[in-house]
Design a protein around this motif. Structure first.
Motif, mmCIF file in Angstrom:
data_model
loop_
_atom_site.group_PDB
_atom_site.id
_atom_site.type_symbol
_atom_site.label_atom_id
_atom_site.label_comp_id
_atom_site.label_asym_id
_atom_site.label_seq_id
_atom_site.Cartn_x
_atom_site.Cartn_y
_atom_site.Cartn_z
ATOM 1 N N ALA A 90 0.833 -1.208 0.000
ATOM 2 C CA ALA A 90 0.000 0.000 0.000
ATOM 3 C C ALA A 90 0.864 1.255 0.000
ATOM 4 O O ALA A 90 0.589 2.218 -0.726
ATOM 5 N N ALA A 91 1.923 1.243 0.794
ATOM 6 C CA ALA A 91 2.832 2.400 0.826
ATOM 7 C C ALA A 91 3.516 2.581 -0.513
ATOM 8 O O ALA A 91 3.677 3.714 -0.991
ATOM 9 N N SER A 92 3.912 1.486 -1.137
ATOM 10 C CA SER A 92 4.591 1.597 -2.428
ATOM 11 C C SER A 92 3.659 2.155 -3.488
ATOM 12 O O SER A 92 4.084 2.950 -4.335
ATOM 13 N N GLN A 93 2.408 1.788 -3.456
ATOM 14 C CA GLN A 93 1.443 2.327 -4.416
ATOM 15 C C GLN A 93 1.270 3.831 -4.228
ATOM 16 O O GLN A 93 1.136 4.577 -5.196
ATOM 17 N N GLU A 94 1.291 4.270 -2.971
ATOM 18 C CA GLU A 94 1.110 5.685 -2.667
ATOM 19 C C GLU A 94 2.328 6.523 -3.072
ATOM 20 O O GLU A 94 2.186 7.600 -3.647
ATOM 21 N N VAL A 95 3.523 6.037 -2.790
ATOM 22 C CA VAL A 95 4.738 6.827 -3.023
ATOM 23 C C VAL A 95 5.325 6.567 -4.409
ATOM 24 O O VAL A 95 5.680 7.500 -5.121
ATOM 25 N N TRP A 96 5.446 5.316 -4.800
ATOM 26 C CA TRP A 96 6.087 4.948 -6.071
ATOM 27 C C TRP A 96 5.131 5.126 -7.236
ATOM 28 O O TRP A 96 5.530 5.516 -8.332
ATOM 29 N N GLY A 97 3.857 4.804 -7.036
ATOM 30 C CA GLY A 97 2.871 4.927 -8.102
ATOM 31 C C GLY A 97 2.945 3.790 -9.101
ATOM 32 O O GLY A 97 3.483 2.729 -8.821
ATOM 33 N N GLN A 98 2.408 4.042 -10.264
ATOM 34 C CA GLN A 98 2.321 3.022 -11.315
ATOM 35 C C GLN A 98 3.526 3.097 -12.251
ATOM 36 O O GLN A 98 3.432 3.552 -13.379
ATOM 37 N N HIS A 99 4.672 2.663 -11.740
ATOM 38 C CA HIS A 99 5.898 2.621 -12.530
ATOM 39 C C HIS A 99 6.429 1.191 -12.473
ATOM 40 O O HIS A 99 7.258 0.861 -11.621
ATOM 41 N N PRO A 100 5.919 0.314 -13.350
ATOM 42 C CA PRO A 100 6.323 -1.088 -13.287
ATOM 43 C C PRO A 100 7.825 -1.266 -13.521
ATOM 44 O O PRO A 100 8.424 -0.567 -14.339
ATOM 45 N N THR A 101 8.384 -2.165 -12.787
ATOM 46 C CA THR A 101 9.799 -2.505 -12.921
ATOM 47 C C THR A 101 9.979 -3.949 -12.464
ATOM 48 O O THR A 101 9.100 -4.510 -11.825
ATOM 49 N N ALA A 102 11.095 -4.519 -12.790
ATOM 50 C CA ALA A 102 11.416 -5.834 -12.236
ATOM 51 C C ALA A 102 11.575 -5.659 -10.729
ATOM 52 O O ALA A 102 12.118 -4.657 -10.269
ATOM 53 N N ILE A 103 11.084 -6.627 -9.979
ATOM 54 C CA ILE A 103 11.101 -6.493 -8.518
ATOM 55 C C ILE A 103 11.364 -7.841 -7.875
ATOM 56 O O ILE A 103 10.921 -8.879 -8.367
ATOM 57 N N THR A 104 12.111 -7.812 -6.798
ATOM 58 C CA THR A 104 12.311 -8.981 -5.951
ATOM 59 C C THR A 104 11.983 -8.554 -4.530
ATOM 60 O O THR A 104 12.436 -7.509 -4.075
#
Length: 127
Positions: A90-104
């Motif tokens: 939820a925090a990542s959606q609020e701060v990072w937004g919709q910027h897809p990237t590879a994630i681990t």
């Protein structure tokens, strides 16, 4: 190859490490692991607040390098084993937004800072 060390104003600094590194050859930015710390190195709040602050710290290092979330090729998120992954998301959606990237995302037993619940690092290319 020369390296450019990044330590943006407003982030906690240490003589032992840099917040980020730019490589001159590949124009790649490596953002060192960011905890949910303020400019004084203080960690407060739960996983939501710490994730939000860690991402703001990542964004500050990217900005110092001239990069944005769109330039990030990979995020690695280390989450304390007892932390609520949904609160972090939820925090990542609020701060990072919709910027897809590879994630681990990795669950870990703990961090060097005992109150830390999350640590985030990034690899980005420069525009």
């Amino acid at each position: 190859m020369p390296l450019t060390h990044l330590n943006p104003a407003g982030l906690h600094t240490s003589p032992a490490f840099s917040q980020g590194i730019i490589t001159e050859a590949g124009r790649t930015v490596y953002v060192g692991g960011q905890n949910g710390t303020d400019a004084h190195g203080t960690i407060t709040g739960g996983v939501f607040e710490q994730t939000a602050q860690a991402l703001r710290n990542v964004l500050a290092v990217l900005d110092a390098a001239g990069a944005t979330p769109e330039h990030v090729a990979k995020l690695t998120i280390y989450l304390h084993a007892d932390a609520d992954v949904n609160a972090g998301f939820a925090a990542s959606q609020e701060v990072w937004g919709q910027h897809p990237t590879a994630i681990t995302v990795l669950r870990v037993a703990g961090f060097a800072l005992p109150d830390a619940l999350v640590e985030i690092d990034a690899i980005a290319t420069l525009p």
